[in-house]
Design an enzyme around this catalytic site. Sequence first.
Site, PDB file in Angstrom:
ATOM      1  N   LYS A 132       0.859  -1.335   0.047  1.00 35.30           N
ATOM      2  CA  LYS A 132       0.131  -0.104   0.008  1.00 35.30           C
ATOM      3  C   LYS A 132       0.661   1.356   0.023  1.00 35.30           C
ATOM      4  CE  LYS A 132       0.470   2.015   3.336  1.00 35.30           C
ATOM      5  NZ  LYS A 132       1.748   2.774   4.020  1.00 35.30           N
ATOM      6  N   TYR A 218      -4.667   4.397   6.086  1.00 37.92           N
ATOM      7  CA  TYR A 218      -5.375   3.374   7.108  1.00 37.92           C
ATOM      8  C   TYR A 218      -6.649   3.937   7.522  1.00 37.92           C
ATOM      9  CZ  TYR A 218      -1.004   0.815   6.923  1.00 37.92           C
ATOM     10  OH  TYR A 218       0.374   0.193   6.734  1.00 37.92           O
TER      11      TYR A 218
HETATM   12  P1  NDP Z   1      12.498   1.414   2.656  1.00 39.87           P
HETATM   13  O1  NDP Z   1      13.222   2.739   2.059  1.00 39.87           O
HETATM   14  O2  NDP Z   1      12.816   0.880   3.918  1.00 39.87           O
HETATM   15  O3  NDP Z   1      12.569   0.516   1.329  1.00 39.87           O
HETATM   16  C1  NDP Z   1      12.394   0.761  -0.002  1.00 39.87           C
HETATM   17  C2  NDP Z   1      13.387  -0.058  -0.724  1.00 39.87           C
HETATM   18  O4  NDP Z   1      13.165  -0.092  -2.111  1.00 39.87           O
HETATM   19  C3  NDP Z   1      14.704   0.324  -0.776  1.00 39.87           C
HETATM   20  O5  NDP Z   1      15.659  -0.199   0.465  1.00 39.87           O
HETATM   21  C4  NDP Z   1      15.472  -0.465  -2.077  1.00 39.87           C
HETATM   22  O6  NDP Z   1      15.809  -1.491  -2.001  1.00 39.87           O
HETATM   23  C5  NDP Z   1      13.909  -0.263  -3.153  1.00 39.87           C
HETATM   24  N1  NDP Z   1      14.160   1.028  -3.976  1.00 39.87           N
HETATM   25  C6  NDP Z   1      14.215   0.894  -5.308  1.00 39.87           C
HETATM   26  N2  NDP Z   1      14.361   2.197  -5.911  1.00 39.87           N
HETATM   27  C7  NDP Z   1      14.475   2.923  -4.963  1.00 39.87           C
HETATM   28  C8  NDP Z   1      14.546   4.232  -4.856  1.00 39.87           C
HETATM   29  N3  NDP Z   1      14.824   5.236  -5.831  1.00 39.87           N
HETATM   30  N4  NDP Z   1      14.802   5.097  -3.623  1.00 39.87           N
HETATM   31  C9  NDP Z   1      14.639   4.336  -2.476  1.00 39.87           C
HETATM   32  N5  NDP Z   1      14.436   2.814  -2.372  1.00 39.87           N
HETATM   33  C10 NDP Z   1      14.247   2.318  -3.785  1.00 39.87           C
HETATM   34  O7  NDP Z   1      11.054   1.660   2.270  1.00 39.87           O
HETATM   35  P2  NDP Z   1       9.807   0.852   3.187  1.00 39.87           P
HETATM   36  O8  NDP Z   1      10.131  -0.559   3.271  1.00 39.87           O
HETATM   37  O9  NDP Z   1       9.453   1.584   4.500  1.00 39.87           O
HETATM   38  O10 NDP Z   1       8.610   1.138   2.239  1.00 39.87           O
HETATM   39  C11 NDP Z   1       8.463   0.241   1.122  1.00 39.87           C
HETATM   40  C12 NDP Z   1       6.886   0.233   0.613  1.00 39.87           C
HETATM   41  O11 NDP Z   1       6.347  -0.583   1.681  1.00 39.87           O
HETATM   42  C13 NDP Z   1       5.946   1.520   0.701  1.00 39.87           C
HETATM   43  O12 NDP Z   1       5.339   1.410  -0.453  1.00 39.87           O
HETATM   44  C14 NDP Z   1       5.413   1.532   1.791  1.00 39.87           C
HETATM   45  O13 NDP Z   1       4.133   2.383   1.626  1.00 39.87           O
HETATM   46  C15 NDP Z   1       5.287   0.153   2.102  1.00 39.87           C
HETATM   47  N6  NDP Z   1       5.158   0.078   3.635  1.00 39.87           N
HETATM   48  C16 NDP Z   1       3.907  -0.696   3.953  1.00 39.87           C
HETATM   49  C17 NDP Z   1       3.804  -1.144   5.441  1.00 39.87           C
HETATM   50  C18 NDP Z   1       2.497  -1.919   5.977  1.00 39.87           C
HETATM   51  O14 NDP Z   1       2.453  -1.978   7.129  1.00 39.87           O
HETATM   52  N7  NDP Z   1       1.854  -2.412   5.104  1.00 39.87           N
HETATM   53  C19 NDP Z   1       4.817  -0.454   6.421  1.00 39.87           C
HETATM   54  C20 NDP Z   1       5.983   0.392   6.012  1.00 39.87           C
HETATM   55  C21 NDP Z   1       6.031   0.252   4.364  1.00 39.87           C
HETATM   56  P3  NDP Z   1      16.779  -2.288  -2.765  1.00 39.87           P
HETATM   57  O15 NDP Z   1      18.110  -1.726  -1.932  1.00 39.87           O
HETATM   58  O16 NDP Z   1      16.855  -3.609  -2.626  1.00 39.87           O
HETATM   59  O17 NDP Z   1      16.877  -1.893  -3.945  1.00 39.87           O
END
Ligand code: NDP
Length: 366
Positions: A132, A218
């Site tokens: 989401k 949410y």
């Molecule tokens: P993070 O920043 O921790 O992780 C995102 C990951 O995406 C990065 O580590 C990277 O992984 C990859 N990525 C690819 N392109 C990019 C870019 N241009 N900039 C930054 N990261 C990039 O974010 P979150 O894990 O907190 O959030 C990710 C998704 O999950 C969002 O859509 C958020 O809304 C959702 N979310 C949902 C939650 C829930 O409870 N359902 C809780 C938290 C987040 P790599 O190094 O492997 O390429």
Amino acid sequence: MTTRRDLLKQLASSALALPLLSTLDACRTASRGPVLRVALLGLGRYAERVADAMQACTRARITGLISGTPAKLASWGAKYGVPESSRYSYETFDAVRDNPEIDAVYILTPNGLHKDQALRVAKAGKHVLCEKPMAVTAAEGQEMIDACRAAQVQLLVGYRLHLEANTLEVIRMRKAGDFGRMLFFQGQCGYRLAAPPTDWRRNRALAGGGALLDVGIYAINGARYLIGEEPRWVTAEETKMDPGRFGPGLDETINFQLGFPSGAVASCLSTHNMDHLDRFFLDGTRGYAELQPAMSYGPIAGHTQVGPLTREHVTHQTVQLDAMADVILHGKQPEVPIDGEEGLRDLKIIDAIYLAARSGRRVDLT
Ligand code: NDP
């Protein structure tokens, strides 16, 4: 008892790890029925939580990894027993098409990337699981639905609360008439965003917006599944206490109201600048439910007019991935849907809230 996680730890450094794991999985598949084989796309903070929770899944497991960070592919590959042949970069992941070990790809990247990545996954003929918000506008969400339909793959959204036991108990009580006629919902969702300016949540192009897409969703979602109706109109007011930190296109705080066909109303707060806001309140003519925490990782807690909510807490992401496997493998739909249409409903409301906040007018939903 030795768990799959224990075995993975013991085997991670062994050259025998992969053949042994294949045998283990084959046994598991034979003894418990089919398992959804999932590639994680974007190995960030939430993906870590999902990967950890998936170790307890009985109907889903990690069989692929997609990342822009080669070191993560190596360390996660070793940790979760994913061979190099099932590890991809963002440039190469269209090749999942030819990988028979992958049924679905779970998109866990910044919001603004979801749509294009989902289109690529669908084109590769794999089911799309998406975090989401499913996309950043309703138009994008519709494109995802259309692409998945054309490719004949499923599109499911990471709506973990739709499977959460105390939340489902409140929904059950509402359907049974325990609260009488629905009158009012209050949703307060927020936290102080501490991320540095370089974080994607502070980048309009990657985040698609601010707190509303991140946490306000949410409250929108909660209003819909707790009241049990689709809203007809929205009004909204945006305020910024810290315009220096939240630039143009990044909403800090929005108060919004939703009006439902029965006459029930919702009053919600979405913010990236206040802590301790994780609460739903539902009021009816004969009773009420209060959930606090209502949206975080739990245990989700609360009470109703008849006492505390006591359903057992199970890690949300474990339940969610098993439920997604049930939808894809067995066509078993959860009580509250987690499909692309459900994601689209939230996105239409989000579009309307932004429009209402900009225009100062009430916006009707069709
Ligand atoms: P993070 O920043 O921790 O992780 C995102 C990951 O995406 C990065 O580590 C990277 O992984 C990859 N990525 C690819 N392109 C990019 C870019 N241009 N900039 C930054 N990261 C990039 O974010 P979150 O894990 O907190 O959030 C990710 C998704 O999950 C969002 O859509 C958020 O809304 C959702 N979310 C949902 C939650 C829930 O409870 N359902 C809780 C938290 C987040 P790599 O190094 O492997 O390429």
